[in-house]
Write an enzyme that holds these catalytic residues in place. Structure first.
Site, short mmCIF file in Angstrom:
data_model
loop_
_atom_site.label_atom_id
_atom_site.label_comp_id
_atom_site.label_asym_id
_atom_site.label_seq_id
_atom_site.Cartn_x
_atom_site.Cartn_y
_atom_site.Cartn_z
N ASN A 151 0.85 -1.20 0.00
CA ASN A 151 0.00 0.00 0.00
C ASN A 151 0.87 1.24 0.00
OD1 ASN A 151 -3.01 -0.21 -0.05
ND2 ASN A 151 -2.60 -1.78 1.49
N ASP A 201 -2.27 1.12 5.79
CA ASP A 201 -2.91 1.02 4.47
C ASP A 201 -2.53 2.27 3.67
OD1 ASP A 201 -4.78 0.63 2.30
OD2 ASP A 201 -5.89 -0.72 3.60
#
Length: 293
Positions: A151, A201
């Site tokens: 990510n 993330d």
């Protein structure tokens, strides 16, 4: 309109809200698994408007330099141009031949016009993910291998520092980037999180060089100093923050995309697009160089 607490920015609820970008005075994001490219305004909450819908997962986009309304997209198993009008045009097939079913994940342009796109297996096989570097006129390069769910990445204003997360491992590494070639050097651990924190993330850097991180499963976003120490945490009314960016008229509005996917019992704000104002502005969204036809 000052937002002192995380606020739902529309009544829409997304399956997986990712790939947030502030582009040309509006917020752009994807509902990843649904293949939808969406936009909304940054000065007041409004319903999300659908710009595109693909029949494959749409992971993230970057605006293409000098081509208004055109996007470079990580979609399906590769990278595609989404023109202002007309059908998508494939640019590079990256993972269609992978040994495990694989799709593209997060992606972003760097300040030098390169497009960086990660891949992951649907089964989240450890080591099955790769970060690819795409430079106009050159073949795609697997820049970082052995990842699980990459990510980011997130770049500083000069494009010479890159942060990359591997979500299930709870790891964020920092790299030095050669501005001329995009080659990566000096990989070092930046942050290691415990499962209780949530998985790192989506990420973005602000104008002070601090790193904002969405914590999947952690119901929070955090801001970290360049030395890796925690500066601030904002708790959220959603379990799975996924994408994040700084936008709005002065780039001080922190937008957070969240997800409902995988939840046995989704709460009222799970899948919402959230917004809260912060003191330090973000960086302008970088534009990808136009692919060579």
């Amino acid at each position: 309109m000052e937002l002192t607490e995380p606020t739902a920015w529309s009544t829409d609820r997304l399956e997986l809200g990712e790939g947030l970008r502030w582009v040309d005075d509006r917020l752009v994001l994807v509902d990843l698994l649904a293949g939808r490219l969406l936009e909304t305004d940054g000065d007041a909450p409004t319903p999300l408007r659908e710009l595109r819908r693909l029949d494959v997962p749409l992971s993230a986009v970057a605006p293409v330099a000098d081509r208004p309304g055109e996007w470079l997209a990580a979609a399906g198993t590769g990278v595609t141009v989404l023109p202002a009008t007309g059908d998508p045009r494939p640019v590079a097939e990256l993972v269609a031949d992978a040994p495990e079913p694989t799709r593209m994940n997060d992606a972003v342009a760097d300040p030098h016009g390169r497009f960086w796109a990660g891949s992951m297996t649907y089964a989240m096989v450890p080591g099955g993910g790769t970060l690819f570097r795409l430079t106009p006129g050159a073949e795609p390069v697997p820049a970082v291998t052995g990842l699980t769910i990459p990510n980011g990445p997130a770049f500083d204003a000069t494009g010479t520092t890159m942060y990359l997360a591997d979500t299930p491992r709870g790891e964020i590494d920092r790299f030095t980037v050669d501005p001329a070639t995009g080659a990566l050097h000096g990989r070092e651990p930046f942050l290691r999180l415990s499962p209780a924190d949530g998985g790192p993330d989506g990420m973005t850097l602000d104008a002070a060089g601090h790193l904002w991180i969405a914590l999947w499963g952690g119901s929070a976003v955090r801001r970290y100093r360049p030395d890796g120490t925690l500066d601030r945490e904002i708790r959220l009314p959603a379990k799975q923050p996924a994408g994040i960016c700084l936008g709005g008229p002065d780039l001080r509005r922190l937008f957070i995309g969240t997800a409902r996917v995988g939840l046995d019992s989704a709460g009222p704000q799970d899948g919402a697009l959230l917004a809260v104002d912060v003191p330090v502005p973000g960086l302008p969204a970088a534009r990808a160089g136009a692919p060579v036809d």
